[in-house]
Write an enzyme that holds these catalytic residues in place. Sequence first.
Site, PDB file in Angstrom:
ATOM      1  N   TYR A   1       0.903  -1.700  -0.428  1.00 36.94           N
ATOM      2  CA  TYR A   1      -0.087  -0.258  -0.092  1.00 36.94           C
ATOM      3  C   TYR A   1       1.174   1.370  -0.472  1.00 36.94           C
ATOM      4  CZ  TYR A   1      -3.298   3.768   1.839  1.00 36.94           C
ATOM      5  OH  TYR A   1      -3.922   5.249   1.476  1.00 36.94           O
TER       6      TYR A   1
ATOM      7  N   LYS B   1       1.065   4.430  -3.610  1.00 40.61           N
ATOM      8  CA  LYS B   1       1.109   5.882  -3.418  1.00 40.61           C
ATOM      9  C   LYS B   1       2.259   6.732  -3.426  1.00 40.61           C
ATOM     10  CE  LYS B   1      -2.615   6.675  -1.397  1.00 40.61           C
ATOM     11  NZ  LYS B   1      -4.128   7.128  -2.812  1.00 40.61           N
TER      12      LYS B   1
HETATM   13  N1  LIG Z   1      -8.744   6.641   5.265  1.00 39.50           N
HETATM   14  C1  LIG Z   1      -7.685   6.975   5.210  1.00 39.50           C
HETATM   15  O1  LIG Z   1      -7.214   7.207   6.397  1.00 39.50           O
HETATM   16  C2  LIG Z   1      -6.370   7.507   4.374  1.00 39.50           C
HETATM   17  C3  LIG Z   1      -5.491   8.427   4.843  1.00 39.50           C
HETATM   18  C4  LIG Z   1      -4.735   8.654   3.636  1.00 39.50           C
HETATM   19  C5  LIG Z   1      -4.868   8.994   2.138  1.00 39.50           C
HETATM   20  N2  LIG Z   1      -5.710   8.392   2.448  1.00 39.50           N
HETATM   21  C6  LIG Z   1      -6.043   8.296   0.421  1.00 39.50           C
HETATM   22  O2  LIG Z   1      -7.339   8.441   0.394  1.00 39.50           O
HETATM   23  C7  LIG Z   1      -8.260   8.181  -0.524  1.00 39.50           C
HETATM   24  C8  LIG Z   1      -9.624   7.194  -0.625  1.00 39.50           C
HETATM   25  O3  LIG Z   1      -9.996   6.553   1.119  1.00 39.50           O
HETATM   26  P1  LIG Z   1     -10.779   6.176   1.896  1.00 39.50           P
HETATM   27  O4  LIG Z   1     -10.250   6.156   3.420  1.00 39.50           O
HETATM   28  O5  LIG Z   1     -11.810   6.943   1.202  1.00 39.50           O
HETATM   29  O6  LIG Z   1     -10.938   4.501   0.736  1.00 39.50           O
HETATM   30  P2  LIG Z   1     -12.356   3.954   0.441  1.00 39.50           P
HETATM   31  O7  LIG Z   1     -11.982   2.681   0.186  1.00 39.50           O
HETATM   32  O8  LIG Z   1     -13.527   4.692   1.022  1.00 39.50           O
HETATM   33  O9  LIG Z   1     -12.746   4.620  -1.164  1.00 39.50           O
HETATM   34  C9  LIG Z   1     -12.031   4.384  -2.200  1.00 39.50           C
HETATM   35  C10 LIG Z   1     -12.776   4.017  -3.480  1.00 39.50           C
HETATM   36  O10 LIG Z   1     -12.433   4.258  -4.343  1.00 39.50           O
HETATM   37  C11 LIG Z   1     -12.841   3.031  -5.276  1.00 39.50           C
HETATM   38  N3  LIG Z   1     -12.481   2.585  -5.676  1.00 39.50           N
HETATM   39  C12 LIG Z   1     -11.708   1.358  -5.529  1.00 39.50           C
HETATM   40  N4  LIG Z   1     -10.923   0.487  -6.615  1.00 39.50           N
HETATM   41  C13 LIG Z   1     -11.175   1.206  -7.672  1.00 39.50           C
HETATM   42  C14 LIG Z   1     -11.102   1.028  -8.817  1.00 39.50           C
HETATM   43  N5  LIG Z   1     -10.649   0.655  -9.520  1.00 39.50           N
HETATM   44  N6  LIG Z   1     -12.224   1.994  -9.555  1.00 39.50           N
HETATM   45  C15 LIG Z   1     -12.663   3.313  -9.776  1.00 39.50           C
HETATM   46  N7  LIG Z   1     -12.843   3.476  -7.939  1.00 39.50           N
HETATM   47  C16 LIG Z   1     -12.360   2.480  -7.772  1.00 39.50           C
HETATM   48  C17 LIG Z   1     -13.914   2.188  -4.117  1.00 39.50           C
HETATM   49  O11 LIG Z   1     -15.565   1.967  -4.405  1.00 39.50           O
HETATM   50  C18 LIG Z   1     -13.910   3.418  -3.093  1.00 39.50           C
HETATM   51  O12 LIG Z   1     -14.920   3.916  -3.123  1.00 39.50           O
HETATM   52  C19 LIG Z   1      -6.899   6.619  -0.995  1.00 39.50           C
HETATM   53  O13 LIG Z   1      -6.341   7.088  -2.280  1.00 39.50           O
HETATM   54  C20 LIG Z   1      -6.470   6.638   0.324  1.00 39.50           C
HETATM   55  O14 LIG Z   1      -5.359   5.875   0.179  1.00 39.50           O
HETATM   56  C21 LIG Z   1      -7.194   7.477   3.170  1.00 39.50           C
HETATM   57  C1  LIG Z   2      -2.637  -2.635  17.259  1.00 38.76           C
HETATM   58  C2  LIG Z   2      -3.985  -2.870  17.189  1.00 38.76           C
HETATM   59  C3  LIG Z   2      -4.204  -2.828  18.672  1.00 38.76           C
HETATM   60  C4  LIG Z   2      -4.720  -1.319  16.685  1.00 38.76           C
HETATM   61  C5  LIG Z   2      -4.004  -1.425  15.057  1.00 38.76           C
HETATM   62  C6  LIG Z   2      -4.707  -0.474  14.888  1.00 38.76           C
HETATM   63  C7  LIG Z   2      -4.898  -0.390  12.802  1.00 38.76           C
HETATM   64  C8  LIG Z   2      -5.451  -1.306  12.504  1.00 38.76           C
HETATM   65  C9  LIG Z   2      -4.624   1.138  12.401  1.00 38.76           C
HETATM   66  C10 LIG Z   2      -3.306   2.629  13.111  1.00 38.76           C
HETATM   67  C11 LIG Z   2      -3.046   3.220  12.881  1.00 38.76           C
HETATM   68  C12 LIG Z   2      -3.764   3.031  10.962  1.00 38.76           C
HETATM   69  C13 LIG Z   2      -3.399   3.843  10.013  1.00 38.76           C
HETATM   70  C14 LIG Z   2      -3.426   5.599   9.655  1.00 38.76           C
HETATM   71  O1  LIG Z   2      -4.172   6.078  10.467  1.00 38.76           O
HETATM   72  C15 LIG Z   2      -3.093   6.353   8.270  1.00 38.76           C
HETATM   73  C16 LIG Z   2      -2.958   5.238   7.400  1.00 38.76           C
HETATM   74  C17 LIG Z   2      -2.901   6.176   6.185  1.00 38.76           C
HETATM   75  C18 LIG Z   2      -4.363   5.516   5.115  1.00 38.76           C
HETATM   76  O2  LIG Z   2      -3.236   6.585   3.183  1.00 38.76           O
HETATM   77  C19 LIG Z   2      -4.953   4.536   5.162  1.00 38.76           C
HETATM   78  C20 LIG Z   2      -5.233   4.134   6.409  1.00 38.76           C
HETATM   79  C21 LIG Z   2      -3.549   3.893   7.517  1.00 38.76           C
HETATM   80  C22 LIG Z   2      -2.762   3.141   6.648  1.00 38.76           C
HETATM   81  C23 LIG Z   2      -4.503   3.122   8.518  1.00 38.76           C
HETATM   82  C24 LIG Z   2      -5.003   2.248   8.527  1.00 38.76           C
HETATM   83  C25 LIG Z   2      -4.712   1.459   9.867  1.00 38.76           C
HETATM   84  C26 LIG Z   2      -4.277   1.779  11.068  1.00 38.76           C
HETATM   85  C27 LIG Z   2      -3.262   0.875  10.558  1.00 38.76           C
END
Ligand SMILES: NC(=O)c1ccc[n+]([C@@H]2O[C@H](COP(=O)([O-])OP(=O)(O)OC[C@H]3O[C@@H](n4cnc5c(N)ncnc54)[C@H](O)[C@@H]3O)[C@@H](O)[C@H]2O)c1
Ligand SMILES: CC(C)CCC[C@@H](C)[C@H]1CC[C@H]2[C@@H]3[C@H](O)C=C4C[C@@H](O)CC[C@]4(C)[C@H]3CC[C@]12C
EC number: 1.1.1.-
Length: 368
Positions: A159, A163
Amino acid sequence: MADSAQTQELVYLVTGGCGFLGEHVVRMLLQREPRLRELRIFDLHLGPWLEELKTGPVQVTAIQGDVTQAHEVAAAVAGAHVVIHTAGLVDVFGKTSPETIHEVNVQGTQNVIEACVQTGTRFLIYTSSMEVVGPNIKGQPFYRGNENTPYEAVHRHPYPCSKALAERLVLEANGREVLGGLPLVTCALRPTGIYGEGHQIMRDFYHQGLRLGGRLFRAIPASVEHGRVYVGNVAWMHVLVARELEHRAALMGGQVYFCYDNSPYKSYEDFNMEFLGPCGLRLVGTRPLMPYWLLVLLAALNTLLQWLLRPLMLYAPLLNPYTLAVANTTFTVSTDKARRHFGYEPLFSWEESRTRTIRWVQTVEGSA
Ligand SMILES: NC(=O)c1ccc[n+]([C@@H]2O[C@H](COP(=O)([O-])OP(=O)(O)OC[C@H]3O[C@@H](n4cnc5c(N)ncnc54)[C@H](O)[C@@H]3O)[C@@H](O)[C@H]2O)c1
Ligand SMILES: CC(C)CCC[C@@H](C)[C@H]1CC[C@H]2[C@@H]3[C@H](O)C=C4C[C@@H](O)CC[C@]4(C)[C@H]3CC[C@]12C
Protein backbone atom coordinates in the site's frame (compact mmCIF):
# COMPACT_ATOMS: atom_id res chain seq x y z
CA MET A 1 -11.20 28.63 -15.98
CA ALA A 2 -11.78 32.24 -14.93
CA ASP A 3 -14.43 32.97 -17.61
CA SER A 4 -16.33 29.80 -17.01
CA ALA A 5 -16.15 30.47 -13.28
CA GLN A 6 -18.21 33.63 -13.67
CA THR A 7 -20.89 31.78 -15.60
CA GLN A 8 -20.97 28.77 -13.31
CA GLU A 9 -19.67 26.50 -15.99
CA LEU A 10 -17.20 24.35 -14.11
CA VAL A 11 -17.17 20.60 -14.51
CA TYR A 12 -15.46 18.57 -11.78
CA LEU A 13 -14.73 14.87 -11.67
CA VAL A 14 -14.20 13.04 -8.39
CA THR A 15 -12.80 9.54 -8.74
CA GLY A 16 -13.60 7.27 -5.81
CA GLY A 17 -16.47 9.66 -5.08
CA CYS A 18 -18.46 6.97 -3.26
CA GLY A 19 -15.71 6.12 -0.78
CA PHE A 20 -15.32 7.35 2.79
CA LEU A 21 -13.38 10.48 1.82
CA GLY A 22 -14.86 10.74 -1.67
CA GLU A 23 -18.42 11.15 -0.39
CA HIS A 24 -17.32 14.01 1.87
CA VAL A 25 -15.50 15.67 -1.05
CA VAL A 26 -18.61 15.33 -3.23
CA ARG A 27 -20.92 16.81 -0.58
CA MET A 28 -18.44 19.58 0.23
CA LEU A 29 -18.15 20.55 -3.45
CA LEU A 30 -21.92 20.79 -3.75
CA GLN A 31 -22.07 22.99 -0.66
CA ARG A 32 -19.00 25.15 -1.18
CA GLU A 33 -18.25 25.44 -4.89
CA PRO A 34 -20.91 27.77 -6.32
CA ARG A 35 -19.25 27.80 -9.75
CA LEU A 36 -20.06 24.13 -10.39
CA ARG A 37 -22.23 23.23 -13.36
CA GLU A 38 -21.63 19.51 -13.38
CA LEU A 39 -20.18 17.12 -10.83
CA ARG A 40 -19.12 13.74 -12.13
CA ILE A 41 -18.71 10.95 -9.63
CA PHE A 42 -16.67 8.02 -10.87
CA ASP A 43 -16.47 4.85 -8.78
CA LEU A 44 -16.33 1.10 -9.09
CA HIS A 45 -19.34 0.90 -6.76
CA LEU A 46 -21.94 3.64 -6.87
CA GLY A 47 -23.79 4.44 -3.63
CA PRO A 48 -27.61 4.76 -3.51
CA TRP A 49 -27.22 8.11 -1.70
CA LEU A 50 -26.18 9.67 -5.03
CA GLU A 51 -29.83 9.73 -6.09
CA GLU A 52 -30.71 12.37 -3.50
CA LEU A 53 -28.02 14.69 -4.94
CA LYS A 54 -29.55 14.63 -8.39
CA THR A 55 -32.41 16.94 -7.45
CA GLY A 56 -30.19 19.97 -6.75
CA PRO A 57 -29.12 22.80 -9.08
CA VAL A 58 -25.83 21.11 -10.06
CA GLN A 59 -25.93 18.31 -12.60
CA VAL A 60 -24.70 15.23 -10.77
CA THR A 61 -23.47 12.50 -13.10
CA ALA A 62 -22.77 9.10 -11.58
CA ILE A 63 -20.34 7.01 -13.60
CA GLN A 64 -19.76 3.40 -12.70
CA GLY A 65 -16.22 2.68 -13.84
CA ASP A 66 -12.81 1.27 -13.09
CA VAL A 67 -9.68 3.43 -12.94
CA THR A 68 -7.64 0.53 -14.28
CA GLN A 69 -9.59 0.77 -17.56
CA ALA A 70 -7.96 3.64 -19.46
CA HIS A 71 -10.87 4.09 -21.89
CA GLU A 72 -13.42 4.38 -19.06
CA VAL A 73 -11.26 6.97 -17.31
CA ALA A 74 -10.73 8.98 -20.51
CA ALA A 75 -14.47 9.05 -21.21
CA ALA A 76 -15.17 10.32 -17.68
CA VAL A 77 -12.41 12.93 -17.74
CA ALA A 78 -13.22 14.39 -21.18
CA GLY A 79 -14.53 17.92 -20.75
CA ALA A 80 -13.79 18.19 -17.01
CA HIS A 81 -11.95 21.29 -15.77
CA VAL A 82 -10.71 19.70 -12.58
CA VAL A 83 -10.09 16.09 -11.54
CA ILE A 84 -9.91 15.13 -7.87
CA HIS A 85 -8.46 11.64 -7.81
CA THR A 86 -9.29 9.95 -4.51
CA ALA A 87 -10.01 6.45 -5.85
CA GLY A 88 -7.69 3.85 -4.48
CA LEU A 89 -7.39 0.52 -2.79
CA VAL A 90 -6.78 1.18 0.89
CA ASP A 91 -5.66 -2.23 2.03
CA VAL A 92 -3.14 -2.77 4.80
CA PHE A 93 -4.79 -6.00 5.95
CA GLY A 94 -3.85 -8.35 3.11
CA LYS A 95 -7.33 -8.54 1.60
CA THR A 96 -6.08 -7.91 -1.93
CA SER A 97 -2.97 -9.02 -3.78
CA PRO A 98 -0.01 -6.63 -4.09
CA GLU A 99 -0.49 -6.78 -7.87
CA THR A 100 -4.07 -5.54 -7.63
CA ILE A 101 -3.08 -2.76 -5.23
CA HIS A 102 -0.41 -1.67 -7.71
CA GLU A 103 -2.79 -1.89 -10.65
CA VAL A 104 -5.47 0.26 -9.01
CA ASN A 105 -3.28 2.75 -7.18
CA VAL A 106 -0.42 3.17 -9.64
CA GLN A 107 -1.75 2.17 -13.07
CA GLY A 108 -5.11 3.75 -12.21
CA THR A 109 -3.37 7.03 -11.40
CA GLN A 110 -1.32 6.84 -14.60
CA ASN A 111 -4.59 6.38 -16.50
CA VAL A 112 -6.02 9.49 -14.85
CA ILE A 113 -2.93 11.52 -15.79
CA GLU A 114 -2.99 10.31 -19.40
CA ALA A 115 -6.70 11.05 -19.64
CA CYS A 116 -6.06 14.63 -18.49
CA VAL A 117 -3.29 15.03 -21.06
CA GLN A 118 -5.29 13.52 -23.92
CA THR A 119 -8.54 15.33 -23.26
CA GLY A 120 -7.19 18.74 -22.18
CA THR A 121 -8.02 18.76 -18.45
CA ARG A 122 -5.57 21.09 -16.74
CA PHE A 123 -6.03 20.63 -12.99
CA LEU A 124 -5.41 17.39 -11.15
CA ILE A 125 -5.48 16.93 -7.38
CA TYR A 126 -4.30 13.60 -6.03
CA THR A 127 -5.20 12.17 -2.63
CA SER A 128 -1.91 10.79 -1.47
CA SER A 129 -1.20 9.68 2.10
CA MET A 130 1.11 10.31 5.04
CA GLU A 131 2.25 6.74 4.35
CA VAL A 132 4.19 8.02 1.36
CA VAL A 133 6.58 9.39 3.97
CA GLY A 134 6.17 7.01 6.87
CA PRO A 135 6.29 5.31 9.27
CA ASN A 136 9.23 3.68 7.50
CA ILE A 137 10.38 0.08 7.80
CA LYS A 138 12.85 1.07 10.55
CA GLY A 139 10.03 2.38 12.73
CA GLN A 140 11.73 5.76 13.12
CA PRO A 141 9.53 8.44 14.72
CA PHE A 142 8.32 11.43 12.73
CA TYR A 143 7.45 13.87 15.49
CA ARG A 144 5.33 16.85 14.42
CA GLY A 145 7.22 17.11 11.17
CA ASN A 146 6.38 19.14 8.09
CA GLU A 147 6.72 18.70 4.32
CA ASN A 148 10.45 19.52 4.53
CA THR A 149 11.37 17.41 7.54
CA PRO A 150 14.12 14.98 6.56
CA TYR A 151 12.96 11.38 6.96
CA GLU A 152 14.06 8.13 5.40
CA ALA A 153 10.94 7.18 3.41
CA VAL A 154 11.59 3.49 2.80
CA HIS A 155 8.70 1.04 2.48
CA ARG A 156 8.05 -2.58 1.73
CA HIS A 157 4.31 -2.92 2.17
CA PRO A 158 2.36 -2.78 -1.13
CA TYR A 159 0.00 0.00 0.00
CA PRO A 160 2.56 2.71 0.93
CA CYS A 161 4.75 1.62 -1.99
CA SER A 162 1.83 2.12 -4.38
CA LYS A 163 0.89 5.49 -2.90
CA ALA A 164 4.49 6.70 -3.13
CA LEU A 165 4.79 5.63 -6.77
CA ALA A 166 1.46 7.16 -7.69
CA GLU A 167 2.29 10.41 -5.94
CA ARG A 168 5.56 10.62 -7.84
CA LEU A 169 3.73 10.09 -11.15
CA VAL A 170 1.32 12.91 -10.32
CA LEU A 171 4.05 15.34 -9.32
CA GLU A 172 6.19 14.51 -12.35
CA ALA A 173 3.20 15.13 -14.60
CA ASN A 174 3.02 18.75 -13.44
CA GLY A 175 3.79 20.95 -16.44
CA ARG A 176 3.04 18.33 -19.09
CA GLU A 177 1.30 19.77 -22.12
CA VAL A 178 -2.36 18.82 -22.33
CA LEU A 179 -4.57 18.83 -25.42
CA GLY A 180 -4.85 22.46 -26.47
CA GLY A 181 -1.25 23.26 -25.56
CA LEU A 182 -1.59 24.46 -21.95
CA PRO A 183 0.33 22.91 -19.04
CA LEU A 184 -1.13 20.38 -16.61
CA VAL A 185 -1.08 21.62 -13.00
CA THR A 186 -0.99 18.91 -10.34
CA CYS A 187 -0.58 18.62 -6.64
CA ALA A 188 -0.85 15.95 -3.95
CA LEU A 189 -2.52 16.03 -0.55
CA ARG A 190 -1.22 13.73 2.17
CA PRO A 191 -3.80 13.06 4.88
CA THR A 192 -2.71 11.42 8.11
CA GLY A 193 -5.18 8.88 9.54
CA ILE A 194 -8.60 10.22 8.56
CA TYR A 195 -11.52 9.90 10.98
CA GLY A 196 -15.13 10.98 10.95
CA GLU A 197 -18.56 9.93 9.70
CA GLY A 198 -18.29 6.74 7.66
CA HIS A 199 -14.91 5.58 8.96
CA GLN A 200 -14.95 1.80 8.63
CA ILE A 201 -12.05 1.06 11.03
CA MET A 202 -13.69 3.16 13.76
CA ARG A 203 -16.83 1.10 13.18
CA ASP A 204 -14.78 -2.10 13.49
CA PHE A 205 -13.23 -0.97 16.80
CA TYR A 206 -16.66 0.00 18.09
CA HIS A 207 -18.11 -3.40 17.28
CA GLN A 208 -15.08 -5.12 18.76
CA GLY A 209 -15.57 -3.14 21.98
CA LEU A 210 -19.25 -4.09 22.12
CA ARG A 211 -18.35 -7.75 21.65
CA LEU A 212 -15.88 -7.47 24.54
CA GLY A 213 -18.56 -6.20 26.89
CA GLY A 214 -17.93 -2.48 26.36
CA ARG A 215 -14.17 -2.70 26.80
CA LEU A 216 -11.12 -2.30 24.62
CA PHE A 217 -7.70 -3.31 25.90
CA ARG A 218 -4.77 -0.96 25.52
CA ALA A 219 -2.13 -2.42 23.23
CA ILE A 220 0.03 0.61 22.38
CA PRO A 221 1.76 2.96 24.86
CA ALA A 222 -0.11 6.25 25.31
CA SER A 223 3.14 8.10 24.52
CA VAL A 224 3.12 7.02 20.84
CA GLU A 225 1.55 9.88 18.86
CA HIS A 226 -0.47 9.07 15.76
CA GLY A 227 -1.55 11.86 13.39
CA ARG A 228 -5.29 12.13 12.73
CA VAL A 229 -7.36 14.56 10.70
CA TYR A 230 -11.13 15.05 10.40
CA VAL A 231 -12.63 13.93 7.10
CA GLY A 232 -14.56 17.20 6.66
CA ASN A 233 -11.33 19.17 6.85
CA VAL A 234 -9.59 16.82 4.40
CA ALA A 235 -12.52 17.30 2.00
CA TRP A 236 -12.39 21.07 2.51
CA MET A 237 -8.69 21.12 1.71
CA HIS A 238 -9.37 19.28 -1.56
CA VAL A 239 -12.07 21.81 -2.48
CA LEU A 240 -9.80 24.76 -1.70
CA VAL A 241 -6.86 23.34 -3.65
CA ALA A 242 -9.12 22.72 -6.63
CA ARG A 243 -10.30 26.32 -6.44
CA GLU A 244 -6.88 27.91 -6.04
CA LEU A 245 -4.77 25.75 -8.33
CA GLU A 246 -5.34 27.86 -11.42
CA HIS A 247 -4.57 31.20 -9.80
CA ARG A 248 -1.53 29.94 -7.92
CA ALA A 249 -0.26 27.40 -10.42
CA ALA A 250 3.36 28.56 -10.19
CA LEU A 251 3.36 28.22 -6.41
CA MET A 252 1.18 25.15 -5.95
CA GLY A 253 1.92 23.09 -9.08
CA GLY A 254 3.97 19.98 -8.30
CA GLN A 255 3.66 20.52 -4.53
CA VAL A 256 2.69 18.18 -1.70
CA TYR A 257 0.67 19.22 1.33
CA PHE A 258 0.01 17.31 4.52
CA CYS A 259 -3.67 17.48 5.50
CA TYR A 260 -3.92 18.79 9.04
CA ASP A 261 -6.32 20.41 11.46
CA ASN A 262 -6.56 21.01 15.19
CA SER A 263 -7.22 17.41 16.19
CA PRO A 264 -5.13 16.66 19.29
CA TYR A 265 -1.92 14.66 19.25
CA LYS A 266 -2.65 11.32 20.90
CA SER A 267 -2.00 7.64 20.52
CA TYR A 268 -4.23 5.81 18.04
CA GLU A 269 -6.25 4.15 20.78
CA ASP A 270 -6.56 7.22 23.03
CA PHE A 271 -7.71 9.23 20.05
CA ASN A 272 -10.40 6.68 19.17
CA MET A 273 -11.62 6.84 22.76
CA GLU A 274 -12.51 10.53 22.22
CA PHE A 275 -15.48 9.13 20.27
CA LEU A 276 -15.91 5.61 21.56
CA GLY A 277 -15.76 6.73 25.21
CA PRO A 278 -18.90 8.90 24.96
CA CYS A 279 -20.57 5.95 23.18
CA GLY A 280 -20.08 3.74 26.20
CA LEU A 281 -16.72 2.00 25.63
CA ARG A 282 -13.84 1.97 28.07
CA LEU A 283 -10.13 1.57 27.31
CA VAL A 284 -8.71 -0.76 29.93
CA GLY A 285 -5.16 -0.11 31.16
CA THR A 286 -3.00 2.97 31.47
CA ARG A 287 -0.19 0.87 30.00
CA PRO A 288 -0.34 -1.88 27.36
CA LEU A 289 -1.74 -5.01 28.91
CA MET A 290 0.46 -7.31 26.84
CA PRO A 291 4.20 -7.10 26.41
CA TYR A 292 5.16 -5.81 22.97
CA TRP A 293 6.95 -9.03 22.02
CA LEU A 294 3.66 -10.91 22.48
CA LEU A 295 1.85 -8.52 20.16
CA VAL A 296 4.61 -9.01 17.60
CA LEU A 297 4.14 -12.74 17.94
CA LEU A 298 0.36 -12.51 17.58
CA ALA A 299 0.73 -10.25 14.55
CA ALA A 300 3.10 -12.78 12.94
CA LEU A 301 0.70 -15.58 13.81
CA ASN A 302 -2.09 -13.68 12.08
CA THR A 303 0.04 -13.45 8.95
CA LEU A 304 0.67 -17.18 9.06
CA LEU A 305 -3.04 -17.91 9.61
CA GLN A 306 -3.97 -15.61 6.74
CA TRP A 307 -1.66 -17.56 4.46
CA LEU A 308 -2.81 -20.98 5.69
CA LEU A 309 -6.52 -20.13 5.47
CA ARG A 310 -6.31 -18.36 2.11
CA PRO A 311 -7.56 -21.39 0.10
CA LEU A 312 -10.60 -21.64 2.39
CA MET A 313 -11.48 -18.10 3.47
CA LEU A 314 -10.27 -14.54 3.77
CA TYR A 315 -8.75 -14.00 7.20
CA ALA A 316 -7.81 -10.32 7.52
CA PRO A 317 -7.70 -9.16 11.15
CA LEU A 318 -6.79 -5.60 12.17
CA LEU A 319 -3.55 -6.77 13.78
CA ASN A 320 -0.67 -7.74 11.50
CA PRO A 321 3.03 -6.83 11.55
CA TYR A 322 2.46 -3.79 9.36
CA THR A 323 -0.52 -2.31 11.23
CA LEU A 324 1.25 -2.94 14.52
CA ALA A 325 4.33 -1.10 13.29
CA VAL A 326 2.23 1.85 12.07
CA ALA A 327 0.22 2.07 15.27
CA ASN A 328 3.36 1.73 17.40
CA THR A 329 5.46 4.41 15.68
CA THR A 330 5.04 8.09 16.36
CA PHE A 331 4.00 9.89 13.20
CA THR A 332 2.49 13.36 13.55
CA VAL A 333 2.61 16.50 11.48
CA SER A 334 2.82 20.14 12.40
CA THR A 335 2.78 22.44 9.39
CA ASP A 336 1.20 25.56 7.96
CA LYS A 337 2.19 25.04 4.33
CA ALA A 338 -1.44 24.79 3.16
CA ARG A 339 -2.30 28.04 4.94
CA ARG A 340 0.68 29.84 3.44
CA HIS A 341 0.14 28.54 -0.09
CA PHE A 342 -3.63 28.69 -0.48
CA GLY A 343 -5.14 30.14 2.68
CA TYR A 344 -6.35 26.87 4.20
CA GLU A 345 -7.90 27.04 7.65
CA PRO A 346 -9.76 24.03 9.02
CA LEU A 347 -13.48 24.42 8.39
CA PHE A 348 -14.40 22.31 11.42
CA SER A 349 -12.95 22.94 14.88
CA TRP A 350 -11.80 19.97 16.95
CA GLU A 351 -14.98 20.27 19.05
CA GLU A 352 -17.20 20.14 15.96
CA SER A 353 -15.24 17.28 14.43
CA ARG A 354 -15.51 15.35 17.67
CA THR A 355 -19.23 16.02 18.11
CA ARG A 356 -20.04 15.04 14.53
CA THR A 357 -18.03 11.84 14.82
CA ILE A 358 -19.62 10.89 18.15
CA ARG A 359 -23.09 11.50 16.69
CA TRP A 360 -22.22 9.24 13.80
CA VAL A 361 -20.87 6.44 16.01
CA GLN A 362 -24.14 6.63 17.95
CA THR A 363 -26.00 5.80 14.74
CA VAL A 364 -23.79 2.83 13.92
CA GLU A 365 -25.61 -0.51 14.00
CA GLY A 366 -25.33 -2.19 17.38
CA SER A 367 -24.89 1.07 19.33
CA ALA A 368 -26.57 1.41 22.70
N1 LIG B 1 -8.68 6.54 5.16
C1 LIG B 1 -7.56 7.11 5.49
O1 LIG B 1 -7.20 7.20 6.68
C2 LIG B 1 -6.66 7.69 4.43
C3 LIG B 1 -5.53 8.39 4.84
C4 LIG B 1 -4.69 8.92 3.88
C5 LIG B 1 -4.99 8.81 2.54
N2 LIG B 1 -6.09 8.12 2.15
C6 LIG B 1 -6.37 8.02 0.71
O2 LIG B 1 -7.64 8.60 0.46
C7 LIG B 1 -8.26 7.97 -0.64
C8 LIG B 1 -9.66 7.55 -0.25
O3 LIG B 1 -9.56 6.65 0.83
P1 LIG B 1 -10.82 6.16 1.66
O4 LIG B 1 -10.38 5.96 3.05
O5 LIG B 1 -11.96 7.06 1.36
O6 LIG B 1 -11.03 4.73 1.01
P2 LIG B 1 -12.36 4.05 0.50
O7 LIG B 1 -12.03 2.63 0.25
O8 LIG B 1 -13.50 4.35 1.40
O9 LIG B 1 -12.63 4.80 -0.86
C9 LIG B 1 -11.98 4.48 -2.05
C10 LIG B 1 -12.98 4.51 -3.17
O10 LIG B 1 -12.28 4.17 -4.37
C11 LIG B 1 -13.10 3.28 -5.10
N3 LIG B 1 -12.28 2.42 -5.94
C12 LIG B 1 -11.46 1.43 -5.54
N4 LIG B 1 -10.94 0.81 -6.61
C13 LIG B 1 -11.42 1.46 -7.70
C14 LIG B 1 -11.26 1.28 -9.08
N5 LIG B 1 -10.49 0.30 -9.57
N6 LIG B 1 -11.90 2.13 -9.91
C15 LIG B 1 -12.71 3.09 -9.43
N7 LIG B 1 -12.92 3.29 -8.13
C16 LIG B 1 -12.29 2.48 -7.27
C17 LIG B 1 -13.82 2.45 -4.05
O11 LIG B 1 -14.98 1.85 -4.59
C18 LIG B 1 -14.10 3.47 -2.99
O12 LIG B 1 -15.35 4.07 -3.17
C19 LIG B 1 -7.37 6.80 -1.03
O13 LIG B 1 -6.63 7.17 -2.17
C20 LIG B 1 -6.46 6.61 0.16
O14 LIG B 1 -5.21 6.10 -0.21
C21 LIG B 1 -6.95 7.56 3.06
C1 LIG C 1 -2.18 -2.73 17.19
C2 LIG C 1 -3.66 -2.70 17.18
C3 LIG C 1 -4.17 -2.78 18.57
C4 LIG C 1 -4.19 -1.44 16.54
C5 LIG C 1 -4.21 -1.54 15.04
C6 LIG C 1 -4.62 -0.23 14.49
C7 LIG C 1 -4.42 -0.17 12.99
C8 LIG C 1 -5.48 -1.04 12.32
C9 LIG C 1 -4.45 1.27 12.51
C10 LIG C 1 -3.38 2.11 13.25
C11 LIG C 1 -2.97 3.22 12.30
C12 LIG C 1 -3.89 3.07 11.10
C13 LIG C 1 -3.41 3.65 9.77
C14 LIG C 1 -3.14 5.13 9.86
O1 LIG C 1 -4.15 5.82 10.56
C15 LIG C 1 -2.97 5.78 8.55
C16 LIG C 1 -3.32 5.20 7.39
C17 LIG C 1 -3.01 5.90 6.14
C18 LIG C 1 -4.00 5.73 5.05
O2 LIG C 1 -3.45 6.12 3.83
C19 LIG C 1 -4.62 4.38 4.97
C20 LIG C 1 -5.07 3.87 6.30
C21 LIG C 1 -3.94 3.85 7.32
C22 LIG C 1 -2.85 2.88 6.84
C23 LIG C 1 -4.48 3.39 8.71
C24 LIG C 1 -4.90 1.91 8.66
C25 LIG C 1 -5.24 1.35 10.03
C26 LIG C 1 -4.12 1.55 11.03
C27 LIG C 1 -2.87 0.77 10.61
